[in-house]
Design a protein around this motif. Structure first.
Motif, PDB file in Angstrom:
ATOM      1  N   THR A 121      44.375  55.681  41.610  1.00 48.54           N
ATOM      2  CA  THR A 121      44.905  55.249  43.066  1.00 48.54           C
ATOM      3  C   THR A 121      45.063  53.803  42.792  1.00 48.54           C
ATOM      4  OG1 THR A 121      43.039  55.600  44.166  1.00 48.54           O
ATOM      5  CG2 THR A 121      44.553  57.392  44.018  1.00 48.54           C
ATOM      6  N   GLN A 122      46.224  53.239  42.846  1.00 52.95           N
ATOM      7  CA  GLN A 122      46.064  51.666  42.828  1.00 52.95           C
ATOM      8  C   GLN A 122      45.730  51.063  44.417  1.00 52.95           C
ATOM      9  OE1 GLN A 122      49.559  50.318  40.746  1.00 52.95           O
ATOM     10  NE2 GLN A 122      49.750  48.595  42.077  1.00 52.95           N
ATOM     11  N   THR A 123      44.448  51.001  44.816  1.00 48.54           N
ATOM     12  CA  THR A 123      44.033  50.522  46.075  1.00 48.54           C
ATOM     13  C   THR A 123      43.098  49.501  45.840  1.00 48.54           C
ATOM     14  OG1 THR A 123      42.530  52.188  46.256  1.00 48.54           O
ATOM     15  CG2 THR A 123      44.774  52.712  47.159  1.00 48.54           C
ATOM     16  N   GLY A 124      42.423  48.773  46.798  1.00 48.13           N
ATOM     17  CA  GLY A 124      41.351  48.082  46.768  1.00 48.13           C
ATOM     18  C   GLY A 124      41.732  46.766  46.083  1.00 48.13           C
ATOM     19  N   TRP A 125      40.510  45.978  45.541  1.00 46.30           N
ATOM     20  CA  TRP A 125      40.844  44.668  44.900  1.00 46.30           C
ATOM     21  C   TRP A 125      41.723  44.756  43.852  1.00 46.30           C
ATOM     22  CZ3 TRP A 125      40.093  44.037  39.530  1.00 46.30           C
ATOM     23  CH2 TRP A 125      39.600  44.934  39.016  1.00 46.30           C
ATOM     24  N   LEU A 126      42.041  46.046  42.922  1.00 39.84           N
ATOM     25  CA  LEU A 126      42.956  46.057  41.747  1.00 39.84           C
ATOM     26  C   LEU A 126      44.195  46.261  42.238  1.00 39.84           C
ATOM     27  CD1 LEU A 126      43.234  46.287  38.736  1.00 39.84           C
ATOM     28  CD2 LEU A 126      42.689  48.600  38.774  1.00 39.84           C
ATOM     29  N   GLY A 127      44.232  47.040  43.375  1.00 39.13           N
ATOM     30  CA  GLY A 127      45.904  47.227  43.894  1.00 39.13           C
ATOM     31  C   GLY A 127      46.522  45.691  44.433  1.00 39.13           C
ATOM     32  N   MET A 128      45.665  44.934  44.795  1.00 40.44           N
ATOM     33  CA  MET A 128      45.880  43.684  45.448  1.00 40.44           C
ATOM     34  C   MET A 128      46.230  42.646  44.328  1.00 40.44           C
ATOM     35  SD  MET A 128      43.695  41.033  48.014  1.00 40.44           S
ATOM     36  CE  MET A 128      43.825  42.209  49.286  1.00 40.44           C
ATOM     37  N   LEU A 129      45.414  42.852  43.240  1.00 40.66           N
ATOM     38  CA  LEU A 129      45.559  41.831  42.177  1.00 40.66           C
ATOM     39  C   LEU A 129      46.675  42.263  41.424  1.00 40.66           C
ATOM     40  CD1 LEU A 129      42.845  40.562  39.753  1.00 40.66           C
ATOM     41  CD2 LEU A 129      44.785  41.619  38.632  1.00 40.66           C
ATOM     42  N   VAL A 130      47.117  43.503  41.123  1.00 44.83           N
ATOM     43  CA  VAL A 130      48.361  44.104  40.526  1.00 44.83           C
ATOM     44  C   VAL A 130      49.533  43.953  41.082  1.00 44.83           C
ATOM     45  CG1 VAL A 130      49.359  46.104  39.093  1.00 44.83           C
ATOM     46  CG2 VAL A 130      47.004  45.674  38.973  1.00 44.83           C
ATOM     47  N   LEU A 189      49.516  39.283  32.659  1.00 44.16           N
ATOM     48  CA  LEU A 189      48.843  40.505  32.844  1.00 44.16           C
ATOM     49  C   LEU A 189      49.960  41.656  32.654  1.00 44.16           C
ATOM     50  CD1 LEU A 189      46.548  39.819  36.213  1.00 44.16           C
ATOM     51  CD2 LEU A 189      45.930  39.342  33.484  1.00 44.16           C
ATOM     52  N   ILE A 190      49.257  42.571  31.886  1.00 42.17           N
ATOM     53  CA  ILE A 190      50.385  43.781  31.805  1.00 42.17           C
ATOM     54  C   ILE A 190      49.380  45.212  31.994  1.00 42.17           C
ATOM     55  CG2 ILE A 190      51.714  45.411  30.380  1.00 42.17           C
ATOM     56  CD1 ILE A 190      52.094  42.848  28.536  1.00 42.17           C
ATOM     57  N   PRO A 191      49.674  45.841  33.323  1.00 44.66           N
ATOM     58  CA  PRO A 191      48.670  46.979  33.561  1.00 44.66           C
ATOM     59  C   PRO A 191      49.171  48.207  33.189  1.00 44.66           C
ATOM     60  CG  PRO A 191      49.753  45.690  35.694  1.00 44.66           C
ATOM     61  CD  PRO A 191      50.717  45.150  34.432  1.00 44.66           C
ATOM     62  N   LEU A 192      48.248  48.842  32.605  1.00 43.69           N
ATOM     63  CA  LEU A 192      48.537  50.373  32.050  1.00 43.69           C
ATOM     64  C   LEU A 192      47.903  51.337  32.761  1.00 43.69           C
ATOM     65  CD1 LEU A 192      48.121  49.553  28.323  1.00 43.69           C
ATOM     66  CD2 LEU A 192      50.168  48.929  29.606  1.00 43.69           C
ATOM     67  N   VAL A 193      48.369  52.522  33.176  1.00 43.99           N
ATOM     68  CA  VAL A 193      47.540  53.369  33.813  1.00 43.99           C
ATOM     69  C   VAL A 193      47.179  54.343  32.762  1.00 43.99           C
ATOM     70  CG1 VAL A 193      47.813  55.473  35.495  1.00 43.99           C
ATOM     71  CG2 VAL A 193      48.845  53.373  35.903  1.00 43.99           C
ATOM     72  N   VAL A 194      45.810  54.700  32.786  1.00 45.16           N
ATOM     73  CA  VAL A 194      45.258  55.709  31.511  1.00 45.16           C
ATOM     74  C   VAL A 194      44.552  56.650  31.911  1.00 45.16           C
ATOM     75  CG1 VAL A 194      45.091  53.562  29.953  1.00 45.16           C
ATOM     76  CG2 VAL A 194      43.145  54.191  31.556  1.00 45.16           C
ATOM     77  N   LYS A 195      44.570  57.054  33.386  1.00 44.29           N
ATOM     78  CA  LYS A 195      44.018  58.356  33.948  1.00 44.29           C
ATOM     79  C   LYS A 195      44.974  58.619  34.983  1.00 44.29           C
ATOM     80  CE  LYS A 195      40.075  58.974  32.040  1.00 44.29           C
ATOM     81  NZ  LYS A 195      39.784  60.488  31.120  1.00 44.29           N
ATOM     82  N   ASN A 196      45.346  59.966  35.079  1.00 41.40           N
ATOM     83  CA  ASN A 196      46.465  60.507  35.931  1.00 41.40           C
ATOM     84  C   ASN A 196      45.761  60.329  37.449  1.00 41.40           C
ATOM     85  OD1 ASN A 196      44.732  62.761  36.056  1.00 41.40           O
ATOM     86  ND2 ASN A 196      46.233  63.963  34.872  1.00 41.40           N
ATOM     87  N   ASP A 197      44.624  60.379  37.696  1.00 45.67           N
ATOM     88  CA  ASP A 197      44.152  60.375  39.224  1.00 45.67           C
ATOM     89  C   ASP A 197      43.988  59.075  39.881  1.00 45.67           C
ATOM     90  OD1 ASP A 197      41.866  59.566  37.727  1.00 45.67           O
ATOM     91  OD2 ASP A 197      40.755  60.924  38.585  1.00 45.67           O
ATOM     92  N   LEU A 255      35.375  41.491  37.341  1.00 45.94           N
ATOM     93  CA  LEU A 255      35.240  40.089  36.825  1.00 45.94           C
ATOM     94  C   LEU A 255      36.375  39.665  35.782  1.00 45.94           C
ATOM     95  CD1 LEU A 255      33.239  37.822  37.254  1.00 45.94           C
ATOM     96  CD2 LEU A 255      32.066  38.501  35.471  1.00 45.94           C
ATOM     97  N   GLU A 256      36.513  40.537  34.672  1.00 46.46           N
ATOM     98  CA  GLU A 256      37.438  40.114  33.813  1.00 46.46           C
ATOM     99  C   GLU A 256      38.792  39.970  34.293  1.00 46.46           C
ATOM    100  OE1 GLU A 256      36.077  42.484  29.475  1.00 46.46           O
ATOM    101  OE2 GLU A 256      37.226  43.498  31.150  1.00 46.46           O
ATOM    102  N   ALA A 257      39.391  41.061  35.110  1.00 46.40           N
ATOM    103  CA  ALA A 257      40.638  41.090  35.755  1.00 46.40           C
ATOM    104  C   ALA A 257      40.827  39.820  36.574  1.00 46.40           C
ATOM    105  CB  ALA A 257      40.922  42.375  36.438  1.00 46.40           C
ATOM    106  N   GLU A 258      39.869  39.395  37.459  1.00 45.41           N
ATOM    107  CA  GLU A 258      40.272  38.544  38.511  1.00 45.41           C
ATOM    108  C   GLU A 258      40.031  37.061  37.685  1.00 45.41           C
ATOM    109  OE1 GLU A 258      37.140  38.893  41.247  1.00 45.41           O
ATOM    110  OE2 GLU A 258      38.325  40.462  42.482  1.00 45.41           O
ATOM    111  N   TYR A 259      39.332  36.964  36.686  1.00 48.53           N
ATOM    112  CA  TYR A 259      39.209  35.843  35.854  1.00 48.53           C
ATOM    113  C   TYR A 259      40.420  35.522  35.047  1.00 48.53           C
ATOM    114  CZ  TYR A 259      37.962  31.899  32.741  1.00 48.53           C
ATOM    115  OH  TYR A 259      37.823  30.783  32.117  1.00 48.53           O
ATOM    116  N   ALA A 260      41.243  36.751  34.515  1.00 49.01           N
ATOM    117  CA  ALA A 260      42.266  36.571  33.926  1.00 49.01           C
ATOM    118  C   ALA A 260      43.419  36.241  34.598  1.00 49.01           C
ATOM    119  CB  ALA A 260      42.626  38.065  33.193  1.00 49.01           C
ATOM    120  N   PHE A 261      43.385  36.750  36.040  1.00 45.37           N
ATOM    121  CA  PHE A 261      44.537  36.356  37.259  1.00 45.37           C
ATOM    122  C   PHE A 261      44.365  34.992  37.445  1.00 45.37           C
ATOM    123  CE2 PHE A 261      45.558  35.732  41.723  1.00 45.37           C
ATOM    124  CZ  PHE A 261      46.857  36.436  41.563  1.00 45.37           C
ATOM    125  N   LYS A 262      43.176  34.330  37.708  1.00 47.10           N
ATOM    126  CA  LYS A 262      42.946  33.022  37.973  1.00 47.10           C
ATOM    127  C   LYS A 262      43.410  31.996  36.731  1.00 47.10           C
ATOM    128  CE  LYS A 262      39.314  33.951  41.470  1.00 47.10           C
ATOM    129  NZ  LYS A 262      37.845  33.991  41.664  1.00 47.10           N
TER     130      LYS A 262
END
Length: 361
Positions: free
Chosen positions: A310-319, A300-308, A288-295
């Motif tokens: 995977t950039q897929t799904g709604w987050l992969g599409m948004l980023v 937006l500045i994406p940071l990866v904080v866990k090494n496992d 909800l936060e990410a999609e509102y920030a996008f709209k």
């Protein structure tokens, strides 16, 4: 902080009684919620005699000429005395929480320069029974409201203010962990890593000093993250605050009108950091936060904080193809430097876009 007093400065949301019950039940009861170190009878600037008077079994002599010298300190004459923590008996809870134990070799050392206390070092040794002291380290960190840092050996922390440098770190041979309080203006010469860390922190130029804040926003940065990733997320947050950025982050757990507070924080921030992990991706609140920030067209500045992750799904599409900074592939300091560079880059672009076009006439 001339007194060696380490106290919590803020209440948790549990104290306020409004935290999310589901989150509270997921969290392990922590010693840091019910205990604080309490050895404030020892004050920086105290003489050896002053410190000796507060010991459970005072030494026969606390005269300067009778104290052993720390010869590893080459810059000045440093003298000290030490004693096992077990000597404090029931009063050991000044240094460790109740119902916890430490290796019997663990001790506290008081160091003096110019006949004045300037440094306290507590050394907790490991053995088969005491393989880590994570609860104790976390309790000390919580006393000054600073985040712990996860390492391959256990938890550490670093804190500094106008008066002290305060750390927990592992000895080079990993045989024990040190919890240390150093008066600002001095160095700890027997530990080059600690000295370099303190000097780097004191001398470094804050990235915010070259960052021109937007007058149109209350905050420079809003951090969107999963509470399951709070260790690294909090470390990024506190580092940004230390560098004088204006940052909004739900440090505990929001209560009250959650969606409204999410929206307000995004609307009042120039940049939104998306701290990406699989936990973030699976959270409906984070989505909800990410999609509102996008709209809302926040930067937006994406940071990866866990090494496992995977950039897929709604987050992969948004980023999408946005450049992201991976905190798992390099050191924290290097990744943080990349983040500051990215913030400066977007801020400069924003300033240039806001400048009126020069007339060609």
């Amino acid at each position: 902080m001339d007194h060696v007093t380490l106290r919590k400065q803020v209440k948790t949301h549990d104290d306020q009684g409004n935290a999310s019950k589901s989150t509270v039940t997921e969290q392990k009861e922590n010693l840091s919620d019910i205990w604080n170190p309490a050895f404030n009878e020892f004050q920086f600037g105290d003489s050896p005699a002053d410190v000796n008077s507060h010991l459970p079994n005072p030494f026969d002599s606390s005269k300067w000429e009778d104290l052993p010298q720390a010869h590893e300190n080459k810059e000045d004459v440093v003298k000290y005395f030490w004693l096992p923590l077990s000597r404090f008996g029931d009063k050991i809870t000044k240094f460790i929480p109740p119902n916890t134990t430490v290796n019997e070799q663990s001790y506290i050392c008081f160091l003096f320069i110019h006949q004045k206390l300037y440094f306290i070092s507590i050394r907790l040794f490991h053995d088969d029974t005491h393989q880590n002291y994570n609860d104790i380290v976390e309790a000390y960190a919580n006393a000054v409201n600073t985040p712990v840092i996860e390492t391959g050996h256990g938890k550490e922390f670093f804190y500094t203010d106008d008066s002290i440098i305060y750390v927990a770190h592992f000895h080079d041979d990993k045989s024990h962990i040190l919890i240390e309080v150093l008066q600002k203006g001095h160095s700890k010469s027997d530990d080059n890593t600690f000295r370099q860390l303190s000097l780097d922190r004191e001398r470094k130029l804050s990235p915010a000093q070259t960052f021109i804040p937007s007058q149109a926003h209350k905050y420079d940065i809003m951090i969107s993250y999963s509470h399951r990733d709070k260790e690294l997320s909090h470390r990024i947050y506190y580092r940004l605050l230390e560098d004088k950025f204006r940052v909004w982050m739900d440090v505990e757990n929001m209560y009250g009108p959650i969606v409204e507070r999410m929206a307000e924080s995004i609307e009042n921030s120039e940049f939104v950091l998306l701290l990406m992990s699989n936990a973030y991706k699976s959270s409906s609140y984070c989505q909800l936060e990410a999609e509102y920030a996008f709209k809302y067209q926040a930067c937006l500045i994406p940071l990866v904080v866990k090494n496992d992750f995977t950039q897929t799904g709604w987050l992969g599409m948004l980023v999408g193809l946005r450049h992201h900074i991976d905190f798992t592939k390099t050191t924290f300091d290097d990744a943080y430097a990349q983040l500051c560079k990215e913030l400066q880059h977007f801020r400069t672009q924003s300033i240039e876009k806001s400048q009126p076009l020069k007339s060609t006439e």
